[in-house]
Design a protein around this motif. Sequence first.
Motif, PDB file in Angstrom:
ATOM      1  N   ALA A 183      51.984  39.475  36.735  1.00  0.00           N
ATOM      2  CA  ALA A 183      53.129  39.468  37.646  1.00  0.00           C
ATOM      3  C   ALA A 183      52.704  39.887  39.049  1.00  0.00           C
ATOM      4  CB  ALA A 183      54.219  40.399  37.119  1.00  0.00           C
ATOM      5  N   ALA A 184      51.799  40.851  39.148  1.00  0.00           N
ATOM      6  CA  ALA A 184      51.307  41.279  40.461  1.00  0.00           C
ATOM      7  C   ALA A 184      50.524  40.167  41.137  1.00  0.00           C
ATOM      8  CB  ALA A 184      50.440  42.522  40.298  1.00  0.00           C
ATOM      9  N   ALA A 185      49.729  39.428  40.369  1.00  0.00           N
ATOM     10  CA  ALA A 185      48.961  38.321  40.948  1.00  0.00           C
ATOM     11  C   ALA A 185      49.879  37.232  41.478  1.00  0.00           C
ATOM     12  CB  ALA A 185      47.990  37.766  39.913  1.00  0.00           C
ATOM     13  N   ILE A 186      50.939  36.912  40.723  1.00  0.00           N
ATOM     14  CA  ILE A 186      51.881  35.885  41.182  1.00  0.00           C
ATOM     15  C   ILE A 186      52.640  36.359  42.401  1.00  0.00           C
ATOM     16  CG2 ILE A 186      53.922  34.566  40.517  1.00  0.00           C
ATOM     17  CD1 ILE A 186      52.914  34.610  37.648  1.00  0.00           C
ATOM     18  N   ALA A 187      53.087  37.633  42.387  1.00  0.00           N
ATOM     19  CA  ALA A 187      53.835  38.168  43.530  1.00  0.00           C
ATOM     20  C   ALA A 187      52.977  38.189  44.786  1.00  0.00           C
ATOM     21  CB  ALA A 187      54.340  39.565  43.195  1.00  0.00           C
ATOM     22  N   THR A 188      51.718  38.565  44.640  1.00  0.00           N
ATOM     23  CA  THR A 188      50.835  38.601  45.809  1.00  0.00           C
ATOM     24  C   THR A 188      50.601  37.205  46.365  1.00  0.00           C
ATOM     25  OG1 THR A 188      49.754  40.562  44.896  1.00  0.00           O
ATOM     26  CG2 THR A 188      48.588  39.373  46.628  1.00  0.00           C
ATOM     27  N   THR A 189      50.486  36.225  45.487  1.00  0.00           N
ATOM     28  CA  THR A 189      50.221  34.860  45.931  1.00  0.00           C
ATOM     29  C   THR A 189      51.409  34.270  46.692  1.00  0.00           C
ATOM     30  OG1 THR A 189      48.787  34.563  43.995  1.00  0.00           O
ATOM     31  CG2 THR A 189      49.452  32.583  45.179  1.00  0.00           C
ATOM     32  N   VAL A 190      52.627  34.613  46.278  1.00  0.00           N
ATOM     33  CA  VAL A 190      53.807  34.074  46.974  1.00  0.00           C
ATOM     34  C   VAL A 190      54.154  34.889  48.207  1.00  0.00           C
ATOM     35  CG1 VAL A 190      54.741  33.092  44.854  1.00  0.00           C
ATOM     36  CG2 VAL A 190      55.393  35.411  45.522  1.00  0.00           C
ATOM     37  N   GLY A 191      53.389  35.943  48.497  1.00  0.00           N
ATOM     38  CA  GLY A 191      53.590  36.692  49.728  1.00  0.00           C
ATOM     39  C   GLY A 191      54.423  37.933  49.605  1.00  0.00           C
ATOM     40  N   THR A 192      54.529  38.506  48.412  1.00  0.00           N
ATOM     41  CA  THR A 192      55.294  39.734  48.202  1.00  0.00           C
ATOM     42  C   THR A 192      54.324  40.895  48.045  1.00  0.00           C
ATOM     43  OG1 THR A 192      57.051  38.508  47.105  1.00  0.00           O
ATOM     44  CG2 THR A 192      56.999  40.885  46.758  1.00  0.00           C
ATOM     45  N   SER A 193      54.542  41.959  48.821  1.00  0.00           N
ATOM     46  CA  SER A 193      53.685  43.140  48.723  1.00  0.00           C
ATOM     47  C   SER A 193      54.063  43.937  47.488  1.00  0.00           C
ATOM     48  CB  SER A 193      53.851  44.010  49.969  1.00  0.00           C
ATOM     49  OG  SER A 193      55.189  44.433  50.115  1.00  0.00           O
ATOM     50  N   ILE A 194      53.075  44.351  46.734  1.00  0.00           N
ATOM     51  CA  ILE A 194      53.303  45.100  45.492  1.00  0.00           C
ATOM     52  C   ILE A 194      52.167  46.088  45.327  1.00  0.00           C
ATOM     53  CG2 ILE A 194      52.079  43.422  44.034  1.00  0.00           C
ATOM     54  CD1 ILE A 194      54.183  43.926  41.891  1.00  0.00           C
ATOM     55  N   ASP A 195      52.494  47.238  44.744  1.00  0.00           N
ATOM     56  CA  ASP A 195      51.510  48.308  44.605  1.00  0.00           C
ATOM     57  C   ASP A 195      50.621  48.144  43.386  1.00  0.00           C
ATOM     58  OD1 ASP A 195      52.578  49.478  46.875  1.00  0.00           O
ATOM     59  OD2 ASP A 195      53.994  50.719  45.731  1.00  0.00           O
ATOM     60  N   VAL A 196      51.025  47.322  42.412  1.00  0.00           N
ATOM     61  CA  VAL A 196      50.243  47.156  41.189  1.00  0.00           C
ATOM     62  C   VAL A 196      49.081  46.213  41.461  1.00  0.00           C
ATOM     63  CG1 VAL A 196      50.290  46.430  38.784  1.00  0.00           C
ATOM     64  CG2 VAL A 196      52.289  47.537  39.800  1.00  0.00           C
ATOM     65  N   PRO A 197      47.842  46.617  41.205  1.00  0.00           N
ATOM     66  CA  PRO A 197      46.710  45.706  41.444  1.00  0.00           C
ATOM     67  C   PRO A 197      46.629  44.636  40.372  1.00  0.00           C
ATOM     68  CG  PRO A 197      45.926  47.743  40.477  1.00  0.00           C
ATOM     69  CD  PRO A 197      47.397  47.936  40.710  1.00  0.00           C
ATOM     70  N   SER A 198      46.248  43.450  40.770  1.00  0.00           N
ATOM     71  CA  SER A 198      46.082  42.339  39.823  1.00  0.00           C
ATOM     72  C   SER A 198      44.650  42.332  39.320  1.00  0.00           C
ATOM     73  CB  SER A 198      46.434  41.014  40.498  1.00  0.00           C
ATOM     74  OG  SER A 198      45.631  40.823  41.649  1.00  0.00           O
ATOM     75  N   VAL A 199      44.292  43.359  38.565  1.00  0.00           N
ATOM     76  CA  VAL A 199      42.943  43.485  38.030  1.00  0.00           C
ATOM     77  C   VAL A 199      42.994  43.355  36.521  1.00  0.00           C
ATOM     78  CG1 VAL A 199      42.175  44.942  39.938  1.00  0.00           C
ATOM     79  CG2 VAL A 199      43.180  45.989  37.896  1.00  0.00           C
ATOM     80  N   GLY A 200      41.820  43.123  35.933  1.00  0.00           N
ATOM     81  CA  GLY A 200      41.724  43.037  34.487  1.00  0.00           C
ATOM     82  C   GLY A 200      42.177  41.725  33.898  1.00  0.00           C
ATOM     83  N   LEU A 201      42.363  40.704  34.734  1.00  0.00           N
ATOM     84  CA  LEU A 201      42.782  39.400  34.234  1.00  0.00           C
ATOM     85  C   LEU A 201      41.580  38.477  34.102  1.00  0.00           C
ATOM     86  CD1 LEU A 201      46.001  38.704  36.344  1.00  0.00           C
ATOM     87  CD2 LEU A 201      45.895  39.344  33.928  1.00  0.00           C
ATOM     88  N   PRO A 202      41.511  37.669  33.044  1.00  0.00           N
ATOM     89  CA  PRO A 202      40.437  36.672  32.947  1.00  0.00           C
ATOM     90  C   PRO A 202      40.634  35.591  33.998  1.00  0.00           C
ATOM     91  CG  PRO A 202      42.002  36.439  31.141  1.00  0.00           C
ATOM     92  CD  PRO A 202      42.377  37.688  31.861  1.00  0.00           C
ATOM     93  N   GLN A 203      39.571  34.824  34.231  1.00  0.00           N
ATOM     94  CA  GLN A 203      39.612  33.831  35.304  1.00  0.00           C
ATOM     95  C   GLN A 203      40.663  32.757  35.036  1.00  0.00           C
ATOM     96  OE1 GLN A 203      38.005  34.036  38.211  1.00  0.00           O
ATOM     97  NE2 GLN A 203      39.156  32.216  38.842  1.00  0.00           N
ATOM     98  N   HIS A 204      40.820  32.342  33.781  1.00  0.00           N
ATOM     99  CA  HIS A 204      41.806  31.297  33.502  1.00  0.00           C
ATOM    100  C   HIS A 204      43.225  31.800  33.759  1.00  0.00           C
ATOM    101  CE1 HIS A 204      41.999  33.497  29.661  1.00  0.00           C
ATOM    102  NE2 HIS A 204      43.207  32.973  29.522  1.00  0.00           N
ATOM    103  N   ALA A 205      43.485  33.120  33.570  1.00  0.00           N
ATOM    104  CA  ALA A 205      44.803  33.669  33.877  1.00  0.00           C
ATOM    105  C   ALA A 205      45.038  33.717  35.379  1.00  0.00           C
ATOM    106  CB  ALA A 205      44.948  35.064  33.265  1.00  0.00           C
TER     107      ALA A 205
END
Length: 371
Positions: free
Chosen positions: A330-352
Motif C-alpha cells: 500500500a505504501a508503494a502504491i501511495a508513493t507512486t500516485v504522489g501521496t506522502s506516507i511514513d511507511v517505507p515500501s521495503v521488503g517487497l519482492p521485485q514482482h510485487a
Amino acid sequence: MAQSPLNLSDLRLKLQSAQGKRYWRTLDEVAGTPEFDEMLHREFPKHASEWLDPLTRRDFLQLMGASLALAGLQGCTKEPQERIVPYVRPPAGLVPGRPLYFASAMPLRGVGQGIIVTQREGRPIKIEGNPDHPSSLGASSPFMQASLLNLYDPDRSQVPIHHGALSTWSAFRSDLEAEMNRLRAAKGAGLRILTETVTSPTLAAQIAGLLKALPEAQWHVYEPVSRQPIHAGSMLAFGKKLEPVYHLDKADVVLSLDADILSTEPGHLRYARQFIDRRRIRTIDERGRKLDPKSLIMNRLYVAESTPSITGGMADHRLPLKPSQIVHLAAAIATTVGTSIDVPSVGLPQHAIDWAQHVAADLASSKGKSL
C-alpha cells in the motif's frame, strides 16, 4: 496323483483330423486326459460364479417374496389416531396451509442485511434477500442460510441447565432475582456485559437502561473480526468514525488490499451485484437508449491478499503476499500516485514492486473513477 506321459503321435493324429480353427493353451488341453479334466474341474467348478455372487436369481426371488409378504402385513396394522386441534385464537394473518412472509434483518459485523423469511404455522423454513433493501437487493448469502439451521439444531438445549443438570425456568428466575438484588445493592459492581456489535436501537436502549440502573457495571463489545481498523482509518482521513459505503457501479478500477469485499464484508451482496453489472455487455441503457459498444468500459479488479478468497478469484490481476507485506505494498502504491506516507515500501519482492507500479498507473489514469 502322478500325471501319465503324453503320446505325441496320438496328438498329431488328433490335430490332423480336426476341422476348422482350434485354439488351445497347453498340450494337456489338446489331449484331454482325465488328469487335465480333473484339474480343470477343481480350479473352475460348476456354478462357481454363484458362490461369490452377492445376489443370485434364487436369492432375488426369496427376497422379493419376503418383501411382498411383509408389505401385506402392513395392511393388518392399525394407523395411530392423530387429532388436529385448531387455533382458538389464531395469530393475525395466519392461514393454515398458506405460507406467511415477513421482512427482517440479519446483522453481519454490525451491519444489517435485509431478508425475507418464509414461515409456515410459526416455523421459519426459508430465507431470501429482500429486493427492496439496499444491502441485499434480493440476494442471499451462506450466512443467511446457515442462520436458519440454528433454529433447528438438535444439540440446542431444550430446558435450562444448571451446573450440568436439568433445571426449570422458575428456578432460573428465582436465582436471577436473587443475583439482581445483590447487584442492585452493590450498584452493579462486578457485573460485565459482553456482546457483539449492537446496532439494534431497542437492544441498545435496554442495555443503556440497565447501565443507568447499575452505574458500576461495564459493557464490553467484542468481535473476532471487528470494524475498529475501518473506523480508525476514517478518523485519520475525515476526523470522525464513519462506515464506508462503496459504489462499485461507478468505478472503472478497483483495488482491494486483503479485503474480501465480494464475500465477507458488510454489504458484499450489493457490491457483488454492482461489480458484475459493470461486466455485462449492454447495448441499451436504463433509459432505453442505444449504447456504442466502443464506449463501454469494463471494470478492472486488482487484488493483493494473503489468503485465497472469492474476491481474489474474480480479480483480473491477483498478487499473493504475506500479511506483513500488505502495508508495504500500500505504501508503494501511495508513493507512486504522489501521496506522502511514513511507511517505507521495503521488503517487497521485485514482482510485487512492478505490480504496484502497474496498479498505480491504472489508478492515476482513472482518477475520479477508481476505488
